[in-house]
Motif scaffolding. Structure first.
Motif, mmCIF file in Angstrom:
data_model
loop_
_atom_site.group_PDB
_atom_site.id
_atom_site.type_symbol
_atom_site.label_atom_id
_atom_site.label_comp_id
_atom_site.label_asym_id
_atom_site.label_seq_id
_atom_site.Cartn_x
_atom_site.Cartn_y
_atom_site.Cartn_z
ATOM 1 N N VAL A 180 0.851 -1.190 0.000
ATOM 2 C CA VAL A 180 0.000 0.000 0.000
ATOM 3 C C VAL A 180 0.887 1.240 0.000
ATOM 4 C CG1 VAL A 180 -1.901 -1.140 1.226
ATOM 5 C CG2 VAL A 180 -0.146 0.050 2.527
ATOM 6 N N PRO A 181 0.393 2.359 -0.501
ATOM 7 C CA PRO A 181 1.176 3.598 -0.419
ATOM 8 C C PRO A 181 1.242 4.091 1.030
ATOM 9 C CG PRO A 181 -0.564 3.765 -2.072
ATOM 10 C CD PRO A 181 -0.813 2.523 -1.293
ATOM 11 N N ALA A 182 2.386 4.627 1.406
ATOM 12 C CA ALA A 182 2.544 5.205 2.736
ATOM 13 C C ALA A 182 2.113 6.675 2.739
ATOM 14 C CB ALA A 182 3.993 5.090 3.195
ATOM 15 N N ARG A 183 2.024 7.261 1.563
ATOM 16 C CA ARG A 183 1.617 8.656 1.393
ATOM 17 C C ARG A 183 0.904 8.760 0.047
ATOM 18 N NH1 ARG A 183 4.205 11.311 -2.335
ATOM 19 N NH2 ARG A 183 6.096 10.480 -3.247
ATOM 20 N N PRO A 184 0.196 9.852 -0.225
ATOM 21 C CA PRO A 184 -0.434 9.981 -1.548
ATOM 22 C C PRO A 184 0.618 10.029 -2.657
ATOM 23 C CG PRO A 184 -1.307 11.610 -0.015
ATOM 24 C CD PRO A 184 -0.143 10.960 0.668
ATOM 25 N N ILE A 185 0.368 9.331 -3.749
ATOM 26 C CA ILE A 185 1.276 9.300 -4.900
ATOM 27 C C ILE A 185 0.486 9.771 -6.114
ATOM 28 C CG2 ILE A 185 2.742 7.863 -6.354
ATOM 29 C CD1 ILE A 185 3.031 5.958 -3.934
ATOM 30 N N ARG A 186 0.973 10.812 -6.760
ATOM 31 C CA ARG A 186 0.289 11.359 -7.927
ATOM 32 C C ARG A 186 0.466 10.463 -9.144
ATOM 33 N NH1 ARG A 186 1.946 17.615 -8.217
ATOM 34 N NH2 ARG A 186 -0.251 18.185 -8.097
ATOM 35 N N ALA A 187 -0.484 10.550 -10.057
ATOM 36 C CA ALA A 187 -0.379 9.825 -11.320
ATOM 37 C C ALA A 187 0.840 10.343 -12.079
ATOM 38 C CB ALA A 187 -1.640 10.026 -12.144
ATOM 39 N N GLN A 188 1.514 9.480 -12.805
ATOM 40 C CA GLN A 188 2.702 9.756 -13.602
ATOM 41 C C GLN A 188 3.939 10.021 -12.748
ATOM 42 O OE1 GLN A 188 1.776 12.807 -16.468
ATOM 43 N NE2 GLN A 188 0.177 11.591 -17.413
ATOM 44 N N SER A 189 3.902 9.646 -11.461
ATOM 45 C CA SER A 189 5.073 9.755 -10.585
ATOM 46 C C SER A 189 5.768 8.407 -10.507
ATOM 47 C CB SER A 189 4.654 10.146 -9.164
ATOM 48 O OG SER A 189 4.038 11.399 -9.151
ATOM 49 N N ILE A 190 7.094 8.442 -10.411
ATOM 50 C CA ILE A 190 7.867 7.218 -10.223
ATOM 51 C C ILE A 190 7.800 6.865 -8.733
ATOM 52 C CG2 ILE A 190 10.121 6.110 -10.471
ATOM 53 C CD1 ILE A 190 8.799 6.901 -13.126
ATOM 54 N N SER A 226 5.151 -7.733 -2.667
ATOM 55 C CA SER A 226 6.498 -7.280 -2.315
ATOM 56 C C SER A 226 6.722 -5.852 -2.789
ATOM 57 C CB SER A 226 7.561 -8.202 -2.919
ATOM 58 O OG SER A 226 7.681 -7.988 -4.302
ATOM 59 N N ILE A 227 7.392 -5.095 -1.963
ATOM 60 C CA ILE A 227 7.696 -3.694 -2.269
ATOM 61 C C ILE A 227 8.621 -3.616 -3.483
ATOM 62 C CG2 ILE A 227 8.958 -1.683 -1.404
ATOM 63 C CD1 ILE A 227 7.681 -2.196 1.314
ATOM 64 N N ALA A 228 9.529 -4.567 -3.632
ATOM 65 C CA ALA A 228 10.479 -4.554 -4.752
ATOM 66 C C ALA A 228 9.778 -4.626 -6.104
ATOM 67 C CB ALA A 228 11.458 -5.716 -4.610
ATOM 68 N N SER A 229 8.619 -5.287 -6.179
ATOM 69 C CA SER A 229 7.915 -5.397 -7.459
ATOM 70 C C SER A 229 7.178 -4.112 -7.834
ATOM 71 C CB SER A 229 6.941 -6.576 -7.432
ATOM 72 O OG SER A 229 5.987 -6.402 -6.421
ATOM 73 N N VAL A 230 7.017 -3.197 -6.890
ATOM 74 C CA VAL A 230 6.309 -1.935 -7.145
ATOM 75 C C VAL A 230 7.281 -0.766 -7.291
ATOM 76 C CG1 VAL A 230 4.595 -0.320 -6.231
ATOM 77 C CG2 VAL A 230 4.265 -2.777 -5.928
ATOM 78 N N ALA A 231 8.358 -0.778 -6.515
ATOM 79 C CA ALA A 231 9.325 0.328 -6.548
ATOM 80 C C ALA A 231 9.934 0.462 -7.936
ATOM 81 C CB ALA A 231 10.417 0.096 -5.508
ATOM 82 N N GLY A 232 10.033 1.695 -8.421
ATOM 83 C CA GLY A 232 10.593 1.955 -9.737
ATOM 84 C C GLY A 232 9.545 2.015 -10.834
ATOM 85 N N GLN A 233 8.329 1.614 -10.528
ATOM 86 C CA GLN A 233 7.244 1.671 -11.507
ATOM 87 C C GLN A 233 6.621 3.074 -11.495
ATOM 88 O OE1 GLN A 233 6.170 -0.978 -13.544
ATOM 89 N NE2 GLN A 233 7.991 -2.017 -12.791
ATOM 90 N N GLU A 234 5.763 3.344 -12.461
ATOM 91 C CA GLU A 234 5.090 4.638 -12.556
ATOM 92 C C GLU A 234 3.622 4.469 -12.194
ATOM 93 O OE1 GLU A 234 5.639 7.709 -15.902
ATOM 94 O OE2 GLU A 234 3.810 6.630 -16.442
ATOM 95 N N ALA A 235 3.098 5.395 -11.401
ATOM 96 C CA ALA A 235 1.686 5.366 -11.038
ATOM 97 C C ALA A 235 0.849 5.789 -12.241
ATOM 98 C CB ALA A 235 1.432 6.285 -9.854
ATOM 99 N N ARG A 236 -0.113 4.987 -12.624
ATOM 100 C CA ARG A 236 -1.015 5.313 -13.729
ATOM 101 C C ARG A 236 -2.200 6.151 -13.236
ATOM 102 N NH1 ARG A 236 2.415 4.222 -17.471
ATOM 103 N NH2 ARG A 236 2.717 2.072 -18.044
ATOM 104 N N VAL A 237 -2.534 6.007 -11.957
ATOM 105 C CA VAL A 237 -3.628 6.737 -11.315
ATOM 106 C C VAL A 237 -3.118 7.274 -9.984
ATOM 107 C CG1 VAL A 237 -5.441 5.323 -12.384
ATOM 108 C CG2 VAL A 237 -4.482 4.635 -10.192
ATOM 109 N N VAL A 238 -3.900 8.131 -9.337
ATOM 110 C CA VAL A 238 -3.528 8.613 -8.005
ATOM 111 C C VAL A 238 -3.661 7.447 -7.028
ATOM 112 C CG1 VAL A 238 -4.102 10.217 -6.152
ATOM 113 C CG2 VAL A 238 -4.311 10.946 -8.524
ATOM 114 N N LEU A 239 -2.628 7.246 -6.207
ATOM 115 C CA LEU A 239 -2.628 6.168 -5.214
ATOM 116 C C LEU A 239 -2.769 6.782 -3.826
ATOM 117 C CD1 LEU A 239 0.332 4.114 -6.712
ATOM 118 C CD2 LEU A 239 -2.110 3.700 -7.027
ATOM 119 N N TYR A 240 -3.752 6.306 -3.066
ATOM 120 C CA TYR A 240 -4.041 6.866 -1.754
ATOM 121 C C TYR A 240 -3.474 5.994 -0.643
ATOM 122 C CZ TYR A 240 -7.180 9.830 -4.396
ATOM 123 O OH TYR A 240 -7.694 10.730 -5.298
#
Length: 142
Positions: free
Chosen positions: A25-35, A54-68
């Protein structure tokens, strides 16, 4: 009374075999198009079929939508980072039976390697569809 005790023990044995996986889960809000960085993520108990464990499979990816914060990150919510932006001037490449054509175009969409997007030929103003290549060029299809 004995049946209740047996059911209780049976439940303990089954519960010991069941492992609850963590969900990213996100620890903070993540904007769309953010790494997404590792520091942006946390693990929460619970298993989700179309989520990440796993966090490793998500880190380095780009958010397609806002993540809460606190909401599970689903497979469709993230993807590889875009290397072509909207309105970017790109090289269009067409190859067929030994014929190679290279022209300049303007990207009409945003995309990562392998994404299909629309591109406008700057000379003819024709809109074509192509696939983003590793070098940032667009391989145009028929």
């Amino acid at each position: 009374m004995q049946n209740a005790f047996v059911c209780f023990l049976f439940g303990l044995v089954l519960g010991a075999d069941m492992v609850i996986a963590d969900t990213v889960v996100p620890a903070r809000p993540i904007r769309a198009q953010s790494i997404i960085a590792e520091t942006d993520l946390a693990l929460r108990g619970g298993d989700l079929a179309n989520g990440f464990q796993s966090i490793a499979s998500v880190a380095g990816q780009e958010a397609r939508v806002v993540l809460y914060p606190g909401r599970p990150i689903l497979i469709g919510d993230i993807g590889p980072p875009a290397i072509v932006t909207r309105n970017q001037i790109v090289q269009m490449r067409y190859e067929n039976s030994g014929l190679h054509i290279v022209a300049e175009g303007r990207s009409l969409d945003r995309g990562a390697v392998g994404d299909r997007l629309r591109v406008m030929n700057l000379s003819s103003r024709a809109t074509l569809v192509g696939r983003v290549m590793q070098d940032g060029s667009i391989k145009v299809s028929k």
